[in-house]
Scaffold this motif. Structure first.
Motif, PDB file in Angstrom:
ATOM      1  N   ALA A   1       0.809  -1.218   0.000  1.00 56.56           N
ATOM      2  CA  ALA A   1       0.000   0.000   0.000  1.00 56.56           C
ATOM      3  C   ALA A   1       0.842   1.268   0.000  1.00 56.56           C
ATOM      4  CB  ALA A   1      -0.929  -0.001   1.216  1.00 56.56           C
ATOM      5  N   GLU A   2       2.074   1.166   0.501  1.00 55.26           N
ATOM      6  CA  GLU A   2       2.971   2.321   0.534  1.00 55.26           C
ATOM      7  C   GLU A   2       3.761   2.490  -0.765  1.00 55.26           C
ATOM      8  OE1 GLU A   2       2.832   0.068   3.161  1.00 55.26           O
ATOM      9  OE2 GLU A   2       1.375   1.446   4.070  1.00 55.26           O
ATOM     10  N   GLY A   3       3.522   1.611  -1.729  1.00 55.59           N
ATOM     11  CA  GLY A   3       4.237   1.689  -2.993  1.00 55.59           C
ATOM     12  C   GLY A   3       5.593   1.034  -2.973  1.00 55.59           C
ATOM     13  N   GLU A   4       5.888   0.296  -1.905  1.00 52.87           N
ATOM     14  CA  GLU A   4       7.166  -0.418  -1.814  1.00 52.87           C
ATOM     15  C   GLU A   4       7.070  -1.743  -2.570  1.00 52.87           C
ATOM     16  OE1 GLU A   4       8.702   0.987   2.588  1.00 52.87           O
ATOM     17  OE2 GLU A   4       7.340  -0.723   2.430  1.00 52.87           O
ATOM     18  N   LEU A   5       8.167  -2.132  -3.190  1.00 51.04           N
ATOM     19  CA  LEU A   5       8.208  -3.412  -3.902  1.00 51.04           C
ATOM     20  C   LEU A   5       8.365  -4.550  -2.903  1.00 51.04           C
ATOM     21  CD1 LEU A   5       8.415  -4.921  -6.668  1.00 51.04           C
ATOM     22  CD2 LEU A   5      10.895  -4.709  -6.424  1.00 51.04           C
ATOM     23  N   ILE A   6       7.560  -5.583  -3.065  1.00 45.65           N
ATOM     24  CA  ILE A   6       7.688  -6.791  -2.257  1.00 45.65           C
ATOM     25  C   ILE A   6       8.733  -7.687  -2.924  1.00 45.65           C
ATOM     26  CG2 ILE A   6       6.491  -8.824  -1.364  1.00 45.65           C
ATOM     27  CD1 ILE A   6       3.903  -7.138  -1.459  1.00 45.65           C
ATOM     28  N   ARG A   7       9.749  -8.047  -2.177  1.00 45.16           N
ATOM     29  CA  ARG A   7      10.874  -8.808  -2.760  1.00 45.16           C
ATOM     30  C   ARG A   7      10.410 -10.185  -3.236  1.00 45.16           C
ATOM     31  NH1 ARG A   7      14.567 -12.354  -0.690  1.00 45.16           N
ATOM     32  NH2 ARG A   7      13.819 -11.961   1.434  1.00 45.16           N
ATOM     33  N   PRO A   8      10.640 -10.513  -4.519  1.00 50.26           N
ATOM     34  CA  PRO A   8      10.301 -11.852  -5.021  1.00 50.26           C
ATOM     35  C   PRO A   8      11.112 -12.913  -4.278  1.00 50.26           C
ATOM     36  CG  PRO A   8      10.750 -10.334  -6.819  1.00 50.26           C
ATOM     37  CD  PRO A   8      11.198  -9.653  -5.572  1.00 50.26           C
ATOM     38  N   GLU A   9      10.464 -13.975  -3.870  1.00 52.25           N
ATOM     39  CA  GLU A   9      11.157 -15.009  -3.097  1.00 52.25           C
ATOM     40  C   GLU A   9      11.537 -16.228  -3.932  1.00 52.25           C
ATOM     41  OE1 GLU A   9       8.875 -15.936   0.349  1.00 52.25           O
ATOM     42  OE2 GLU A   9       9.230 -13.982   1.300  1.00 52.25           O
ATOM     43  N   ASN A  10      10.949 -16.367  -5.115  1.00 53.76           N
ATOM     44  CA  ASN A  10      11.231 -17.555  -5.929  1.00 53.76           C
ATOM     45  C   ASN A  10      12.088 -17.224  -7.147  1.00 53.76           C
ATOM     46  OD1 ASN A  10       9.273 -16.073  -7.259  1.00 53.76           O
ATOM     47  ND2 ASN A  10       8.301 -17.879  -8.155  1.00 53.76           N
ATOM     48  N   TYR A  11      12.860 -16.136  -7.054  1.00 50.53           N
ATOM     49  CA  TYR A  11      13.644 -15.678  -8.201  1.00 50.53           C
ATOM     50  C   TYR A  11      14.614 -16.738  -8.713  1.00 50.53           C
ATOM     51  CZ  TYR A  11      17.497 -15.266  -4.932  1.00 50.53           C
ATOM     52  OH  TYR A  11      18.462 -15.558  -4.021  1.00 50.53           O
ATOM     53  N   TYR A  12      15.118 -17.598  -7.851  1.00 46.14           N
ATOM     54  CA  TYR A  12      16.092 -18.620  -8.245  1.00 46.14           C
ATOM     55  C   TYR A  12      15.487 -19.676  -9.160  1.00 46.14           C
ATOM     56  CZ  TYR A  12      13.833 -20.391  -4.039  1.00 46.14           C
ATOM     57  OH  TYR A  12      12.891 -20.743  -3.094  1.00 46.14           O
ATOM     58  N   GLU A  13      14.154 -19.649  -9.333  1.00 46.92           N
ATOM     59  CA  GLU A  13      13.498 -20.547 -10.282  1.00 46.92           C
ATOM     60  C   GLU A  13      13.325 -19.881 -11.649  1.00 46.92           C
ATOM     61  OE1 GLU A  13       9.830 -21.636  -8.432  1.00 46.92           O
ATOM     62  OE2 GLU A  13      10.787 -22.833  -6.864  1.00 46.92           O
ATOM     63  N   TRP A  14      13.780 -18.647 -11.775  1.00 41.30           N
ATOM     64  CA  TRP A  14      13.653 -17.896 -13.019  1.00 41.30           C
ATOM     65  C   TRP A  14      14.817 -18.204 -13.964  1.00 41.30           C
ATOM     66  CZ3 TRP A  14      12.220 -12.315 -10.933  1.00 41.30           C
ATOM     67  CH2 TRP A  14      10.994 -12.397 -10.254  1.00 41.30           C
ATOM     68  N   ILE A  15      14.917 -17.424 -15.045  1.00 40.61           N
ATOM     69  CA  ILE A  15      15.981 -17.601 -16.037  1.00 40.61           C
ATOM     70  C   ILE A  15      17.234 -16.856 -15.573  1.00 40.61           C
ATOM     71  CG2 ILE A  15      16.655 -17.257 -18.439  1.00 40.61           C
ATOM     72  CD1 ILE A  15      14.338 -19.201 -18.097  1.00 40.61           C
ATOM     73  N   PHE A  16      18.327 -17.582 -15.436  1.00 39.29           N
ATOM     74  CA  PHE A  16      19.607 -16.976 -15.062  1.00 39.29           C
ATOM     75  C   PHE A  16      20.252 -16.394 -16.318  1.00 39.29           C
ATOM     76  CE2 PHE A  16      24.267 -17.555 -14.700  1.00 39.29           C
ATOM     77  CZ  PHE A  16      24.505 -16.685 -13.649  1.00 39.29           C
ATOM     78  N   VAL A  17      20.617 -15.106 -16.270  1.00 42.64           N
ATOM     79  CA  VAL A  17      21.140 -14.465 -17.486  1.00 42.64           C
ATOM     80  C   VAL A  17      22.620 -14.106 -17.417  1.00 42.64           C
ATOM     81  CG1 VAL A  17      18.889 -13.576 -18.181  1.00 42.64           C
ATOM     82  CG2 VAL A  17      20.376 -12.150 -16.755  1.00 42.64           C
ATOM     83  N   GLY A  18      23.225 -14.111 -16.223  1.00 42.84           N
ATOM     84  CA  GLY A  18      24.648 -13.806 -16.163  1.00 42.84           C
ATOM     85  C   GLY A  18      25.096 -13.429 -14.773  1.00 42.84           C
ATOM     86  N   SER A  19      26.451 -13.298 -14.615  1.00 44.31           N
ATOM     87  CA  SER A  19      27.000 -13.015 -13.292  1.00 44.31           C
ATOM     88  C   SER A  19      28.295 -12.218 -13.405  1.00 44.31           C
ATOM     89  CB  SER A  19      27.255 -14.329 -12.536  1.00 44.31           C
ATOM     90  OG  SER A  19      27.617 -14.084 -11.209  1.00 44.31           O
ATOM     91  N   PRO A  20      28.213 -10.903 -13.671  1.00 42.65           N
ATOM     92  CA  PRO A  20      29.417 -10.068 -13.733  1.00 42.65           C
ATOM     93  C   PRO A  20      30.109 -10.014 -12.365  1.00 42.65           C
ATOM     94  CG  PRO A  20      27.508  -8.932 -14.666  1.00 42.65           C
ATOM     95  CD  PRO A  20      26.995 -10.136 -13.945  1.00 42.65           C
ATOM     96  N   LEU A  21      31.420  -9.763 -12.399  1.00 46.13           N
ATOM     97  CA  LEU A  21      32.196  -9.672 -11.162  1.00 46.13           C
ATOM     98  C   LEU A  21      33.263  -8.594 -11.298  1.00 46.13           C
ATOM     99  CD1 LEU A  21      33.178 -10.780  -8.381  1.00 46.13           C
ATOM    100  CD2 LEU A  21      34.639 -12.357  -9.681  1.00 46.13           C
ATOM    101  N   THR A  22      33.308  -7.665 -10.336  1.00 47.21           N
ATOM    102  CA  THR A  22      34.372  -6.651 -10.271  1.00 47.21           C
ATOM    103  C   THR A  22      34.955  -6.705  -8.863  1.00 47.21           C
ATOM    104  OG1 THR A  22      32.675  -4.988  -9.730  1.00 47.21           O
ATOM    105  CG2 THR A  22      33.406  -5.117 -12.014  1.00 47.21           C
ATOM    106  N   PRO A  23      35.860  -7.653  -8.592  1.00 46.43           N
ATOM    107  CA  PRO A  23      36.329  -7.891  -7.224  1.00 46.43           C
ATOM    108  C   PRO A  23      37.195  -6.761  -6.677  1.00 46.43           C
ATOM    109  CG  PRO A  23      37.597  -9.182  -8.789  1.00 46.43           C
ATOM    110  CD  PRO A  23      36.483  -8.555  -9.566  1.00 46.43           C
TER     111      PRO A  23
END
Length: 205
Positions: free
Chosen positions: A50-72
């Motif tokens: 109701a406050e316009g805040e996004l509810i964090r998706p909890e099942n995202y790990y079941e979605w399509i993985f598109v990549g993993s950049p790294l800048t250590p």
């Protein structure tokens, strides 16, 4: 008289059969149109409270993985802005639409799971493992989310950006959109396509 009744009955049965077939055709056509429309819609929609805040998706790990950049840190003077692996996921329906049209549909969610480098054995932040010297994923360390909603986020080129914590779990369940200077400004200036760094994600090229 019997012949007339039999003929009448056959005609009635023929008409009923014709009507039934026509009805089936209408239902099938409607179903096909419905399926066609469903194929052009994002089904895993972003949810806001109701406050316009996004509810964090909890099942995202079941979605399509598109990549993993790294800048250590080890390659950035120990002070990388984003030192973790950025494991990025997109909803399956949004991915299918994007691959078909080349456009991120309204309601697209890009979930960025932050994951620390396992450990550092050398000054450059790399480590030795059985496969050789390199960078290996360790503990989870937060999450960022981008949502495409052209009406809601008109002032930031149609995308809203959210941070649910830059630390070990548990993470926040909801988050307010970040100000433009926090994320959107960088994406506006540098992103490859429609506010997304698609050059880092082979599956989105």
């Amino acid at each position: 008289m019997l012949k007339i009744q039999t003929k009448t009955l056959l005609i009635a049965l023929s008409l009923l059969t014709a009507f039934a077939l026509a009805a089936c055709e209408v239902v099938n056509t409607a179903g096909a149109e419905s399926n066609k429309d469903a194929g052009n819609q994002v089904t895993e929609k972003p949810e806001f409270n109701a406050e316009g805040e996004l509810i964090r998706p909890e099942n995202y790990y079941e979605w399509i993985f598109v990549g993993s950049p790294l800048t250590p840190n080890g390659l950035n003077g120990g002070e990388a802005g984003f030192p973790e692996f950025h494991n990025v996921y997109i909803q399956p329906s949004a991915y299918r639409i994007y691959k078909k049209t080349g456009v991120f549909p309204e309601g697209t969610i890009l979930y960025k799971e932050l994951q620390l480098v396992l450990r550092s054995d050398y000054e450059d932040g790399s480590a030795d493992e059985a496969s050789g010297r390199g960078y290996f994923p360790g503990a989870f360390n937060g999450a960022d989310v981008a949502v495409k909603d052209s009406a809601r986020f008109a002032e930031t080129n149609g995308w809203g950006y959210f941070n649910f914590g830059h630390h070990a779990p548990p993470l926040a369940k909801t988050a307010a959109a970040l100000p433009a200077e926090a994320c959107a400004a960088c994406h506006i200036a540098n992103a490859t396509k429609d506010m997304v760094f698609t050059k880092f994600y082979t599956r989105l090229q």
